[in-house]
Design a protein around this motif. Structure first.
Motif, PDB file in Angstrom:
ATOM      1  N   LEU A   1       0.829  -1.203   0.000  1.00 42.51           N
ATOM      2  CA  LEU A   1       0.000   0.000   0.000  1.00 42.51           C
ATOM      3  C   LEU A   1       0.862   1.251   0.000  1.00 42.51           C
ATOM      4  O   LEU A   1       0.599   2.206  -0.747  1.00 42.51           O
ATOM      5  N   LEU A   2       1.904   1.242   0.828  1.00 43.68           N
ATOM      6  CA  LEU A   2       2.805   2.395   0.895  1.00 43.68           C
ATOM      7  C   LEU A   2       3.504   2.623  -0.436  1.00 43.68           C
ATOM      8  O   LEU A   2       3.609   3.762  -0.913  1.00 43.68           O
ATOM      9  N   LEU A   3       3.978   1.526  -1.054  1.00 45.06           N
ATOM     10  CA  LEU A   3       4.650   1.646  -2.351  1.00 45.06           C
ATOM     11  C   LEU A   3       3.679   2.180  -3.404  1.00 45.06           C
ATOM     12  O   LEU A   3       4.048   3.009  -4.249  1.00 45.06           O
ATOM     13  N   GLY A   4       2.428   1.724  -3.344  1.00 49.63           N
ATOM     14  CA  GLY A   4       1.427   2.214  -4.282  1.00 49.63           C
ATOM     15  C   GLY A   4       1.189   3.699  -4.130  1.00 49.63           C
ATOM     16  O   GLY A   4       1.073   4.438  -5.123  1.00 49.63           O
ATOM     17  N   LEU A   5       1.107   4.156  -2.873  1.00 44.63           N
ATOM     18  CA  LEU A   5       0.909   5.580  -2.618  1.00 44.63           C
ATOM     19  C   LEU A   5       2.095   6.402  -3.113  1.00 44.63           C
ATOM     20  O   LEU A   5       1.924   7.477  -3.718  1.00 44.63           O
ATOM     21  N   LEU A   6       3.309   5.900  -2.866  1.00 44.39           N
ATOM     22  CA  LEU A   6       4.505   6.616  -3.313  1.00 44.39           C
ATOM     23  C   LEU A   6       4.557   6.706  -4.827  1.00 44.39           C
ATOM     24  O   LEU A   6       4.906   7.749  -5.396  1.00 44.39           O
ATOM     25  N   ILE A   7       4.203   5.607  -5.496  1.00 48.01           N
ATOM     26  CA  ILE A   7       4.197   5.619  -6.965  1.00 48.01           C
ATOM     27  C   ILE A   7       3.152   6.605  -7.476  1.00 48.01           C
ATOM     28  O   ILE A   7       3.394   7.371  -8.415  1.00 48.01           O
ATOM     29  N   GLY A   8       1.965   6.583  -6.821  1.00 50.11           N
ATOM     30  CA  GLY A   8       0.906   7.504  -7.226  1.00 50.11           C
ATOM     31  C   GLY A   8       1.313   8.954  -7.059  1.00 50.11           C
ATOM     32  O   GLY A   8       1.095   9.793  -7.949  1.00 50.11           O
ATOM     33  N   VAL A   9       1.924   9.269  -5.912  1.00 48.18           N
ATOM     34  CA  VAL A   9       2.382  10.650  -5.664  1.00 48.18           C
ATOM     35  C   VAL A   9       3.450  11.049  -6.665  1.00 48.18           C
ATOM     36  O   VAL A   9       3.466  12.179  -7.181  1.00 48.18           O
ATOM     37  N   THR A  10       4.363  10.119  -6.981  1.00 47.72           N
ATOM     38  CA  THR A  10       5.430  10.406  -7.952  1.00 47.72           C
ATOM     39  C   THR A  10       4.854  10.692  -9.330  1.00 47.72           C
ATOM     40  O   THR A  10       5.280  11.634 -10.027  1.00 47.72           O
ATOM     41  N   ILE A  11       3.870   9.894  -9.742  1.00 49.92           N
ATOM     42  CA  ILE A  11       3.242  10.104 -11.051  1.00 49.92           C
ATOM     43  C   ILE A  11       2.536  11.459 -11.102  1.00 49.92           C
ATOM     44  O   ILE A  11       2.665  12.225 -12.077  1.00 49.92           O
ATOM     45  N   LEU A  12       1.769  11.778 -10.057  1.00 47.80           N
ATOM     46  CA  LEU A  12       1.052  13.059 -10.020  1.00 47.80           C
ATOM     47  C   LEU A  12       2.024  14.231 -10.025  1.00 47.80           C
ATOM     48  O   LEU A  12       1.790  15.256 -10.695  1.00 47.80           O
ATOM     49  N   ALA A  13       3.120  14.086  -9.264  1.00 52.71           N
ATOM     50  CA  ALA A  13       4.126  15.156  -9.241  1.00 52.71           C
ATOM     51  C   ALA A  13       4.747  15.339 -10.615  1.00 52.71           C
ATOM     52  O   ALA A  13       4.982  16.467 -11.072  1.00 52.71           O
ATOM     53  N   GLY A  14       4.988  14.231 -11.305  1.00 50.87           N
ATOM     54  CA  GLY A  14       5.564  14.310 -12.647  1.00 50.87           C
ATOM     55  C   GLY A  14       4.628  14.992 -13.619  1.00 50.87           C
ATOM     56  O   GLY A  14       5.055  15.811 -14.459  1.00 50.87           O
TER      57      GLY A  14
END
Length: 208
Positions: A182-195
């Motif tokens: 779940l944490l990795l999913g959130l980090l990936i999601g935040v990274t994509i949105l930031a990009g």
């Protein structure tokens, strides 16, 4: 120290690398009798695998026996006796449903083990001459009246407690793995949105 702790300690000190087993021929039956802490003939009722591990990650087996004849600190009808196999090259490999003569050594804390370096053997392969001497030695053994419950390696309550602890540990690991995903999913999601946000900022024309 708890039963579970004693078992882990015993497994730690009896862990060996997976090299070919090297031992002398099994000793004469009289010496094997005197050197063994527990001797009995029994049928394997269960082999518990993939439930117990030592601190180095090596698996261990609990082989449960129904005693059909006791020769030293055990007797028929005395309850389940369990032998610990610690995943070494000298382990004696048992099969469920088969009957064996077992010569066991005390690991401490009420636990026992055997190996291919002992007189332990499938019942049909145990020498008749050795059996005759074993019967004579057991008659002269002064401690044959020992309460068989004192010879139990893992009685039912302790065994169930160990299984329960293992299941609780497995449940904790599974929960931590779900949380990590779940944490990795959130980090990936935040990274994509930031990009996406940074890309849009860069794509804007000056003055727009």
């Amino acid at each position: 120290m708890t039963k579970a702790g004693l078992l882990v300690t015993a497994l730690l000190f009896h862990c060996q690398t997976a090299l070919a087993c090297m031992c002398l021929s099994p000793p004469p039956i009289d010496r094997a009798f005197s050197h063994s802490s527990l001797i009995f003939k029994g049928r394997v009722t269960e082999i518990a695998r993939n439930k117990f591990y030592n601190s180095q990650g090596f698996g261990a087996e609990l082989i449960n026996f129904e005693v059909t004849q006791g020769y030293k600190k055990a007797k028929s009808g005395g309850g389940v006796i369990s032998i610990v196999n610690t995943n070494t090259s000298c382990d004696f490999f048992f099969e469920e449903g088969k009957e064996y003569f077992v010569f066991a050594h005390d690991l401490g804390g009420g636990y026992y083990s055997t190996s291919s370096c002992t007189k332990t053997a499938e019942a049909g392969r145990f020498l008749a001459a050795d059996l005759k001497i074993l019967q004579e030695l057991s008659r002269d053994y002064g401690d044959i009246s020992t309460d068989p419950r004192n010879a139990l390696v893992v009685n039912k309550p302790a065994y169930l407690e160990l299984v329960s602890q293992h299941q609780a540990f497995s449940a904790t690991i599974a929960k931590q793995q779900r949380q990590l995903k779940l944490l990795l999913g959130l980090l990936i999601g935040v990274t994509i949105l930031a990009g996406i946000y940074i890309t849009r900022l860069k794509s804007r024309k000056p003055g727009s």
